[in-house]
Scaffold this motif. Structure first.
Motif, PDB file in Angstrom:
ATOM      1  N   ARG A  86       3.071   6.537  21.532  1.00  0.00           N
ATOM      2  CA  ARG A  86       3.011   6.024  20.163  1.00  0.00           C
ATOM      3  C   ARG A  86       3.809   6.923  19.227  1.00  0.00           C
ATOM      4  N   SER A  87       4.424   6.319  18.228  1.00  0.00           N
ATOM      5  CA  SER A  87       5.135   7.071  17.200  1.00  0.00           C
ATOM      6  C   SER A  87       4.134   7.647  16.193  1.00  0.00           C
ATOM      7  N   VAL A  88       4.472   8.838  15.665  1.00  0.00           N
ATOM      8  CA  VAL A  88       3.600   9.526  14.708  1.00  0.00           C
ATOM      9  C   VAL A  88       4.427   9.973  13.512  1.00  0.00           C
ATOM     10  N   ASP A  89       3.848   9.800  12.321  1.00  0.00           N
ATOM     11  CA  ASP A  89       4.434  10.330  11.091  1.00  0.00           C
ATOM     12  C   ASP A  89       3.624  11.551  10.678  1.00  0.00           C
ATOM     13  N   TYR A  90       4.310  12.692  10.502  1.00  0.00           N
ATOM     14  CA  TYR A  90       3.643  13.942  10.129  1.00  0.00           C
ATOM     15  C   TYR A  90       3.975  14.325   8.691  1.00  0.00           C
ATOM     16  N   LEU A  91       2.937  14.752   7.976  1.00  0.00           N
ATOM     17  CA  LEU A  91       3.089  15.427   6.698  1.00  0.00           C
ATOM     18  C   LEU A  91       2.665  16.881   6.878  1.00  0.00           C
ATOM     19  N   PRO A  92       3.250  17.824   6.135  1.00  0.00           N
ATOM     20  CA  PRO A  92       2.766  19.203   6.210  1.00  0.00           C
ATOM     21  C   PRO A  92       1.308  19.265   5.743  1.00  0.00           C
ATOM     22  N   PRO A  93       0.466  20.063   6.388  1.00  0.00           N
ATOM     23  CA  PRO A  93      -0.949  20.130   5.983  1.00  0.00           C
ATOM     24  C   PRO A  93      -1.154  20.445   4.509  1.00  0.00           C
ATOM     25  N   HIS A  94      -0.340  21.342   3.940  1.00  0.00           N
ATOM     26  CA  HIS A  94      -0.536  21.686   2.536  1.00  0.00           C
ATOM     27  C   HIS A  94      -0.125  20.542   1.608  1.00  0.00           C
ATOM     28  N   ALA A  95       0.595  19.576   2.139  1.00  0.00           N
ATOM     29  CA  ALA A  95       1.020  18.452   1.306  1.00  0.00           C
ATOM     30  C   ALA A  95      -0.172  17.613   0.879  1.00  0.00           C
ATOM     31  N   PHE A  96      -1.165  17.496   1.758  1.00  0.00           N
ATOM     32  CA  PHE A  96      -2.312  16.675   1.393  1.00  0.00           C
ATOM     33  C   PHE A  96      -3.068  17.279   0.219  1.00  0.00           C
ATOM     34  N   ALA A  97      -3.313  18.592   0.265  1.00  0.00           N
ATOM     35  CA  ALA A  97      -4.025  19.236  -0.836  1.00  0.00           C
ATOM     36  C   ALA A  97      -3.253  19.121  -2.140  1.00  0.00           C
ATOM     37  N   ALA A  98      -1.926  19.210  -2.058  1.00  0.00           N
ATOM     38  CA  ALA A  98      -1.102  19.153  -3.262  1.00  0.00           C
ATOM     39  C   ALA A  98      -0.942  17.730  -3.787  1.00  0.00           C
ATOM     40  N   ARG A  99      -0.738  16.789  -2.876  1.00  0.00           N
ATOM     41  CA  ARG A  99      -0.460  15.414  -3.299  1.00  0.00           C
ATOM     42  C   ARG A  99      -1.088  14.425  -2.309  1.00  0.00           C
ATOM     43  N   PRO A 100      -2.395  14.187  -2.402  1.00  0.00           N
ATOM     44  CA  PRO A 100      -3.026  13.205  -1.503  1.00  0.00           C
ATOM     45  C   PRO A 100      -2.381  11.827  -1.596  1.00  0.00           C
ATOM     46  N   GLN A 101      -1.767  11.547  -2.759  1.00  0.00           N
ATOM     47  CA  GLN A 101      -1.119  10.241  -2.924  1.00  0.00           C
ATOM     48  C   GLN A 101       0.005  10.034  -1.914  1.00  0.00           C
ATOM     49  N   ALA A 102       0.690  11.136  -1.541  1.00  0.00           N
ATOM     50  CA  ALA A 102       1.799  11.010  -0.590  1.00  0.00           C
ATOM     51  C   ALA A 102       1.304  10.511   0.762  1.00  0.00           C
ATOM     52  N   TRP A 103       0.111  10.919   1.143  1.00  0.00           N
ATOM     53  CA  TRP A 103      -0.504  10.469   2.393  1.00  0.00           C
ATOM     54  C   TRP A 103      -0.729   8.960   2.341  1.00  0.00           C
ATOM     55  N   LEU A 104      -1.308   8.494   1.256  1.00  0.00           N
ATOM     56  CA  LEU A 104      -1.563   7.067   1.101  1.00  0.00           C
ATOM     57  C   LEU A 104      -0.261   6.272   1.054  1.00  0.00           C
ATOM     58  N   GLN A 105       0.714   6.778   0.328  1.00  0.00           N
ATOM     59  CA  GLN A 105       1.997   6.072   0.210  1.00  0.00           C
ATOM     60  C   GLN A 105       2.711   5.995   1.546  1.00  0.00           C
ATOM     61  N   LEU A 106       2.642   7.080   2.334  1.00  0.00           N
ATOM     62  CA  LEU A 106       3.290   7.080   3.637  1.00  0.00           C
ATOM     63  C   LEU A 106       2.613   6.081   4.573  1.00  0.00           C
ATOM     64  N   MET A 107       1.282   6.049   4.566  1.00  0.00           N
ATOM     65  CA  MET A 107       0.564   5.082   5.395  1.00  0.00           C
ATOM     66  C   MET A 107       0.913   3.651   4.995  1.00  0.00           C
ATOM     67  N   SER A 108       1.028   3.431   3.696  1.00  0.00           N
ATOM     68  CA  SER A 108       1.370   2.097   3.211  1.00  0.00           C
ATOM     69  C   SER A 108       2.775   1.698   3.651  1.00  0.00           C
ATOM     70  N   ARG A 109       3.719   2.601   3.482  1.00  0.00           N
ATOM     71  CA  ARG A 109       5.126   2.308   3.796  1.00  0.00           C
ATOM     72  C   ARG A 109       5.339   2.106   5.294  1.00  0.00           C
ATOM     73  N   GLN A 110       4.658   2.903   6.117  1.00  0.00           N
ATOM     74  CA  GLN A 110       4.855   2.844   7.567  1.00  0.00           C
ATOM     75  C   GLN A 110       3.905   1.881   8.262  1.00  0.00           C
ATOM     76  N   ARG A 111       3.026   1.262   7.480  1.00  0.00           N
ATOM     77  CA  ARG A 111       2.012   0.358   8.050  1.00  0.00           C
ATOM     78  C   ARG A 111       1.240   1.051   9.155  1.00  0.00           C
ATOM     79  N   THR A 112       0.733   2.218   8.817  1.00  0.00           N
ATOM     80  CA  THR A 112      -0.043   3.034   9.753  1.00  0.00           C
ATOM     81  C   THR A 112      -1.278   2.274  10.211  1.00  0.00           C
ATOM     82  N   SER A 113      -1.582   2.384  11.504  1.00  0.00           N
ATOM     83  CA  SER A 113      -2.781   1.726  12.029  1.00  0.00           C
ATOM     84  C   SER A 113      -3.847   2.730  12.469  1.00  0.00           C
ATOM     85  N   ILE A 114      -3.467   4.013  12.710  1.00  0.00           N
ATOM     86  CA  ILE A 114      -4.433   5.023  13.156  1.00  0.00           C
ATOM     87  C   ILE A 114      -4.243   6.293  12.350  1.00  0.00           C
TER      88      ILE A 114
END
Length: 560
Positions: A241-269
Motif C-alpha cells: 500500500r502507498s503511504v503519505d508521511y507528514l513530519p511528526p512535528h507538523a501535526f502539533a504545529a498545523r493539525p489542519q495539514a493532516w486533515l487537508q492531506l487526507m482529504s486531498r489523497q482520499r486516505t482510507s487508513i
C-alpha cells in the motif's frame, strides 16, 4: 512532482504470508506503489516506489557490509521520517544487521538532554554504530563518543555500492530492536523476531484492518515508535500500500495539514492517539466544509485509554466533511507484542462501557478496543494471579505468536514459562472485547481507594479550562500516606495561578473527596513519552527532585 499511485494495476494484492521483511519488500517492489513524504504544510517533497526503496536498501546493505558490519551486529539509527531512514532500516534487513531505531528530535533545543537520551539508548542497544540525519549529527556524535560507538551521517549509504555479496536471510537474527516508549520507566529494548513481526503483520492486515487493493494510508506518527514503524511502514509495505508521511512535528504545529492531506489523497487508513483527534477537531472544525473525509474507512485510535468524548468531538466537528463516526477503530497494543493485541472491527461504531468510580458517582466511560487478534490470548488477573470474571478490572496478561520472547536486557524480565506476559496495563473484558483503563503503575492509592490519574486530570482540566494534555496527576508517598499531586500548565501571573489552583482544588474535592497539591507549571514543561503519552513517572521524578516549586498547601491538609 507526481506521487505514488493508489494501487497496483498488475501486481495482485497479497496480505502477508511472508517469511521476513526482505521477502515482503522483494514482492512489493514488483508493483508501482510506494511512499510519499510531505513537508509541514502538506506539500509533496519526495516520492519513492517500493522498487526504488528496494534498490536503495540493497545499496545501503552493501555499504554496511563494507563498513565491517557482520550478521547479527546491531546498528542504531536515528529515525526521522525520511527516505534515508527507511533505506537504512530495510538495508539492514538485506545486510543481516539488526537495526535499533532511536528517537529523532527535529529541533533539538535541549541538546544536552537529547544527547544524554541518545547516549543512554545507544549504550543499552550495544550497537557499535550510530547513523544520523544531518540535523542531529552533532548530538549523535557526542552521544556516540560517550557510549564508545561510531557515528556518521545516513547519507553515506547513498554512494555507489561496493561489490559485496549479501548474505542469505538468517531466521534467528531479529528483525529489529524496538525501545518501549518509557511511560513509566527508562525504555527497554524489545527484541522483535522476524516470525513475531510477520505474525502480527498478517493479523493486522487481514483481520484488523481488512486491507483492500485500493487502500491508501497517511501518518504523522514517528517511525521510532511501534505504531509508526510497524503500522505505517512495515504493514503498509507488506500489503503493497502507498503511504503519505507528514513530519511528526507538523501535526502539533498545523493539525489542519493532516486533515487537508487526507482529504486531498482520499486516505482510507489512518491512526492517531485520542488527544490528536480532539486537537484536530478543534483546529479543523472551521474548515470542515472544505474537506472530504468520506474515503476514511479506518480512523484508528491507540495509546492512552480511549475516551469517547475525544472521538465524539471529532466526528461532530468533521461530519460536514463526510466523516463517519463508525470509521473509528480503537485498538490496544504494546511494543512487547510487536504492535497490536486487539483491534475493533472496521465499519462498526465503537462500544462504550462505564467503569465504576472508586469514590462513587458515575464512573468513567471507556471505548472497547475489540477482540484479541487471532492466535492472541488475553487474561485478566487480580493481584494474586487469579482469573477475574468479565467486567472486572484487573491486570492484563497476553500470549501469542507476536509476543516477545525476551528484552534486550535480560534483567528486565519477560514472559512467564507458559508464555504469558504481564503488560503492566489494567483493563477488563466485556463479551470478549477488551477495554483498557490505565497503567497499573499510574494508579494512585489514597486512604485505601484506587484513583485513576486520567480521571483526576480530566476533572482538573475541565475546572481550569485547560486541554487534557496540560495536566498531569500522580501519587507521592509521605509519612501520612499517599497524596495526589496535580501539575497544571498555566500562562497567567501569580493571581491567575492562585485562581487556577483554587478551581482545581475545589473540583477535586467535589468529585473525589480529596485534597491535592496543585502546582501551576510553565507551558510545555510536562514530559511525554515518545508515543505522546503523559510520562507521569517522569513528572513525578522531576517533582521529587524539586524541578517545580512546591505549593503552599499545608502537608497536614494533603493527607487529611
Amino acid at each position: 512532482m507526481i506521487g505514488s499511485p493508489r494501487s497496483n494495476a498488475r501486481l495482485p494484492l497479497r496480505l502477508g504470508g511472508f517469511d521476513n521483511l526482505r521477502q515482503a519488500l522483494d514482492y512489493a517492489a514488483q508493483g508501482r506503489t510506494g511512499v510519499d513524504f510531505h513537508d509541514v504544510r502538506g506539500v509533496l517533497v519526495q516520492s519513492l516506489d517500493y522498487a526504488g526503496l528496494r534498490r536503495r536498501a540493497r545499496v545501503a546493505a552493501a555499504h554496511m557490509r563494507a563498513m565491517g558490519m557482520r550478521q547479527g551486529d546491531r546498528l542504531a539509527l536515528i529515525a526521522d521520517t525520511s527516505v534515508a531512514f527507511l533505506t537504512a532500516f530495510y538495508g539492514a534487513q538485506y545486510a543481516g544487521v539488526v537495526p535499533c531505531p532511536l528517537p529523532y528530535q527535529a529541533l533539538p533545543g535541549g541538546r544536552d538532554a537529547y544527547t544524554a537520551q541518545l547516549a543512554a539508548l545507544l549504550a543499552a542497544s550495544g550497537a557499535p554504530w550510530l547513523l544520523s540525519p544531518q540535523a542531529t549529527l552533532a548530538c549523535a556524535q557526542a552521544a556516540a563518543f560517550t557510549a564508545g560507538a561510531r557515528a556518521q551521517g545516513l547519507e553515506t549509504l547513498d554512494a555507489p555500492p561496493p561489490l559485496i555479496t549479501l548474505p542469505p536471510v538468517d531466521a534467528d537474527i531479529p528483525a529489529y530492536i524496538q525501545f518501549s516508549s518509557g511511560s513509566t520507566a527508562m525504555p527497554k529494548g524489545v527484541v522483535v523476531r522476524q516470525q513475531a513481526l510477520m505474525a502480527n503483520v498478517d493479523a493486522i492486515a487481514v483481520h484488523g484492518l481488512r486491507m483492500r487493493a485500493d487502500d491508501r494510508a497517511c501518518s504523522w506518527l514517528p517511525l521510532y515508535h511501534d505504531m509508526g514503524l510497524v503500522g505505517f511502514s512495515v504493514v503498509a509495505m507488506c500489503a503493497q500500500r502507498s503511504v503519505d508521511y507528514l513530519p511528526p512535528h507538523a501535526f502539533a504545529a498545523r493539525p489542519q495539514a493532516w486533515l487537508q492531506l487526507m482529504s486531498r489523497q482520499r486516505t482510507s487508513i489512518v491512526y492517531a492517539p485520542g488527544f490528536a483527534w480532539r486537537l484536530a477537531a478543534q483546529r479543523g472544525a472551521a474548515m470542515a466544509a472544505e474537506l472530504d473525509l468520506s474515503a476514511l474507512r479506518v480512523a484508528g485510535v491507540g495509546g492512552e485509554p480511549v475516551r469517547d468524548d475525544d472521538l465524539l468531538a471529532f466526528s461532530q466537528a468533521l461530519a460536514p466533511a463526510g466523516f463517519r463516526h463508525d470509521a473509528f477503530q480503537p485498538s490496544y497494543g504494546l511494543a512487547e507484542a510487536t504492535l497490536a493485541v486487539s483491534m475493533a472491527a472496521p465499519d462498526a461504531a465503537p462500544r462504550a462501557r462505564a467503569i465504576p468510580a472508586p469514590h462513587g458517582g458515575g464512573g468513567r466511560r471507556l471505548l472497547g478496543c475489540g477482540r484479541p487478534l487471532p492466535g492472541t490470548e488475553v487474561r485478566v488477573l487480580d493481584a494474586a494471579g487469579r482469573d477475574l470474571p468479565e467486567r472486572r478490572v484487573g491486570h492484563l496478561w497476553v500470549r501469542g505468536p507476536a509476543v516477545m520472547q525476551r528484552y534486550l536486557q535480560e534483567a528486565a524480565g519477560g514472559p512467564r514459562a507458559d508464555g504469558f506476559l504481564d503488560t503492566g496495563d489494567l483493563g477488563f473484558l466485556d463479551e470478549g472485547e477488551l477495554f483498557i483503563s490505565g497503567r497499573a503503575k499510574d494508579m494512585i492509592l489514597v486512604r485505601g481507594r484506587n484513583l485513576w490519574p486520567q480521571d483526576i486530570e480530566a476533572a482538573a482540566a475541565a475546572a481550569g479550562a485547560l486541554a487534557p494534555r496540560d495536566v498531569a496527576a500522580f501519587g507521592v508517598e509521605r509519612e501520612g500516606g499517599e497524596y495526589v499531586v496535580v501539575l497544571a500548565e498555566c500562562r497567567t501571573g501569580s493571581e491567575g495561578r492562585q485562581q487556577l489552583r483554587a478551581r482545581i482544588d475545589e473540583a477535586l474535592a467535589a468529585a473525589f473527596g480529596i485534597r491535592a497539591e496543585v502546582l501551576a507549571v510553565p507551558r510545555r514543561s510536562l514530559p511525554f513519552t515518545t508515543s505522546g503519552k503523559p510520562a507521569r513517572a517522569r513528572a513525578r521524578a522531576l517533582y521529587l527532585a524539586g524541578h517545580w516549586a512546591p505549593d503552599s498547601l499545608d502537608e497536614k491538609e494533603l493527607t487529611a
